[in-house]
Write an enzyme that holds these catalytic residues in place. Structure first.
Site, PDB file in Angstrom:
ATOM      1  N   GLU A 247     -20.469  38.428 -42.010  1.00 58.71           N
ATOM      2  CA  GLU A 247     -21.153  39.591 -42.570  1.00 58.71           C
ATOM      3  C   GLU A 247     -21.261  39.370 -44.070  1.00 58.71           C
ATOM      4  O   GLU A 247     -20.265  39.432 -44.802  1.00 58.71           O
ATOM      5  CB  GLU A 247     -20.407  40.892 -42.282  1.00 58.71           C
ATOM      6  CG  GLU A 247     -21.199  42.102 -42.761  1.00 58.71           C
ATOM      7  CD  GLU A 247     -20.452  43.411 -42.591  1.00 58.71           C
ATOM      8  OE1 GLU A 247     -20.465  44.212 -43.552  1.00 58.71           O
ATOM      9  OE2 GLU A 247     -19.866  43.624 -41.518  1.00 58.71           O
TER      10      GLU A 247
ATOM     11  N   LYS B   5      -6.543  35.656 -44.275  1.00 56.00           N
ATOM     12  CA  LYS B   5      -6.491  35.491 -45.728  1.00 56.00           C
ATOM     13  C   LYS B   5      -7.165  36.676 -46.395  1.00 56.00           C
ATOM     14  O   LYS B   5      -8.372  36.867 -46.282  1.00 56.00           O
ATOM     15  CB  LYS B   5      -7.172  34.216 -46.203  1.00 56.00           C
ATOM     16  CG  LYS B   5      -6.841  33.900 -47.681  1.00 56.00           C
ATOM     17  CD  LYS B   5      -7.811  32.959 -48.337  1.00 56.00           C
ATOM     18  CE  LYS B   5      -8.981  33.654 -48.980  1.00 56.00           C
ATOM     19  NZ  LYS B   5      -8.611  34.500 -50.144  1.00 56.00           N
TER      20      LYS B   5
END
Length: 499
Positions: free
Chosen positions: A266, A192
């Site tokens: 992250e 996505k």
């Protein structure tokens, strides 16, 4: 006359986006949303809002391809031969890919084509991980005791169905950093892109789709928060790899808890750069740090050192050179070679950054320059003049929270111990820098700083070295063997060789 990118959009033959599921490009009966260019706030095109229905369709295809298809069980050499053409196809299309990235997020085309977020960098990442494909091995272990004749060995197996959720600031590079190792390890993937940067990811998807992967191995869904939430919470997703904000990372962690999803996150950063009096070049440090906030993506990078922790004796010199650097900044058409800096990705983010600048003033920091918005031909876009704050204390909002924009906060220090304490006094821990010509100090301070990565007299990331954060900066590492570990599960098998 206001800046416009409509002509460039039309020259690139931009068309409405589709989903890629189970080997097919689909429109379906879905809602659509507009993608707006941040430099002008013009509509570039529309994309499918996949939502829970589209996500479920993609995950079911990926689940079937993993559980029943040949991909996870394919021999390493065969998988490598199937993926290898992706590298050359990215190189062949690198100009168009760079153009689409610029048409997505406004990064100046010169950076989009020639930097660590470029298509060439993405091709290098794919090439690096393809080199691991026949080296993903386990271990054998010596017998532990004479009590039994048991032989132990381990195997690395693909983690399963992977949801890869990408950020807007480096969609080309992060696509490669997540998709390449996942496919190399034998996982199936649902990607996505950020709702702000769909064009370039769908171009990369076209390249991957041309590689004759078995249906369902690689899938792409587009959409906003609803689609991302449905994907990260889907019970048949085994792992989520995400780059983005800590708030979104928290939601993904909670959503995946009930099914114990594997996570690589992250997240944000509030990185500190420590500049000592014995730095080889105070001017170089100031120019680099201010440049990271004012050019390229205008501070919209999680590893940007947005806190400059500067020794009091060199403060005036540092501020002078930081001001000189900003004189080189040029806003404008992101396809113009003279443009140095990207716009802010959205009006909402622009307003958020301006509110942080106001808070810095209210809390007593000294705004040396910047913080305004240009008018004229740029008035319709999301532009903010790079801002530098001096006399910042580490308890101010601008020193505590991730601004994700063109703002550098300069914090004075007197001793090495104080500098380390300031650097570590943060909820984040993604990256950091030390500027000194003293090797012993560099080593000592780098080891003392609590952060996933530290640069000495500069900072850069490469595909074969691990990158990631601690605390609110995330979980796990990307780069090199650590990424292979992240996309595999370790299975132990023991044989009873006794009678």
């Amino acid at each position: 006359m206001p800046l416009s990118l409509i002509r460039i959009r039309d020259d690139l033959n931009v068309v409405p986006g589709r989903l890629f599921i189970d080997g097919n490009w689909l429109d379906g009966h879905y809602d659509r949303f507009e993608q707006i260019h941040p430099a002008t706030n013009e509509v570039m095109t529309t994309f499918v809002e996949a939502g829970a229905r589209g996500v479920d369709q993609a995950v079911v295809a990926a689940r079937r391809a993993f559980d029943e298809g040949p991909w996870p069980r394919m021999r390493a050499q065969d998988r490598k031969r199937m993926l290898q053409p992706i590298v050359e196809k990215i190189y062949a299309a690198e100009r168009e890919i760079a153009q689409l990235q610029t048409l997505d997020n406004g990064i100046p085309f010169t950076f989009s084509r020639n930097s660590r977020v470029s298509p060439k960098s993405a091709a290098d990442i794919f090439d690096h991980f393809l080199g691991w494909i026949d080296k993903i091995n386990g271990e054998t272990y010596p017998q532990f005791s004479s009590a039994s004749d048991m032989q132990y060995m381990t195997f690395r197996e693909p983690v399963g169905v992977v949801a890869a959720i990408l950020p807007y600031n480096g969609p080309v590079m992060t696509f490669a950093m997540k998709i390449a190792p996942a496919l190399v390890c034998g996982c199936t993937v649902v990607v996505k892109p950020s709702e702000y940067t769909n064009l370039v990811v769908l171009k990369l998807a076209e390249i991957v789709a041309e590689s004759d992967l078995p249906p369902g191995v690689f899938n792409v869904v587009t959409g906003g928060a609803e689609t991302g939430a449905a994907l990260s919470a889907h019970p048949h997703v085994d792992k989520v790899t995400f780059t983005g904000s800590p708030i979104a990372g928290e939601k993904i962690t909670i959503a995946g808890a009930s099914t114990m999803k594997r996570l690589s996150l992250e997240l944000g950063g509030k990185s500190a750069a420590l500049v000592f009096p014995d730095a080889e070049s105070v001017a170089g440090a100031a120019t680099t740090l201010m440049g990271l906030c004012s050019t390229f993506l205008s501070g919209q990078v999680c590893t940007t050192p947005s806190r400059a922790v500067v020794h009091r004796s060199i403060m005036d010199e540092f501020l002078h050179h930081a001001a000189e650097q900003v004189k080189t900044v040029r806003f404008g058409d992101p396809f113009d070679p003279a443009t140095t800096s990207a716009p802010i990705i959205s009006k909402r983010q622009k307003d958020k950054i301006l509110a942080y600048i106001d808070s810095g003033r209210r809390e007593g920091a000294e705004l040396m320059f910047g913080g305004g918005t240009p008018g004229g031909e740029l008035a319709n876009g999301n532009w903010i003049d790079p801002a530098l704050f001096a006399k910042v204390s580490n308890n101010m909002t601008i020193a505590r929270e991730e601004i994700f924009g063109p703002v550098l906060s300069v914090i004075p220090f007197d001793t090495e111990e104080e500098a380390i304490r300031i650097a570590n006094d943060s909820d984040y821990g993604l990256a950091g820098c030390v500027y000194t010509s003293n090797v012993k100090r560099a080593f000592r301070v780098a080891r003392a700083m609590r952060s996933g990565s530290i640069g000495v007299n500069g900072y850069a990331s490469v595909p074969n070295a691990p990158m990631g954060g601690i605390r609110r900066s995330g979980v796990g590492r990307e780069g090199g063997w650590s990424t292979i570990e992240a996309f595999t599960e370790l299975k132990t098998i023991n044989f009873n060789l006794g009678s």
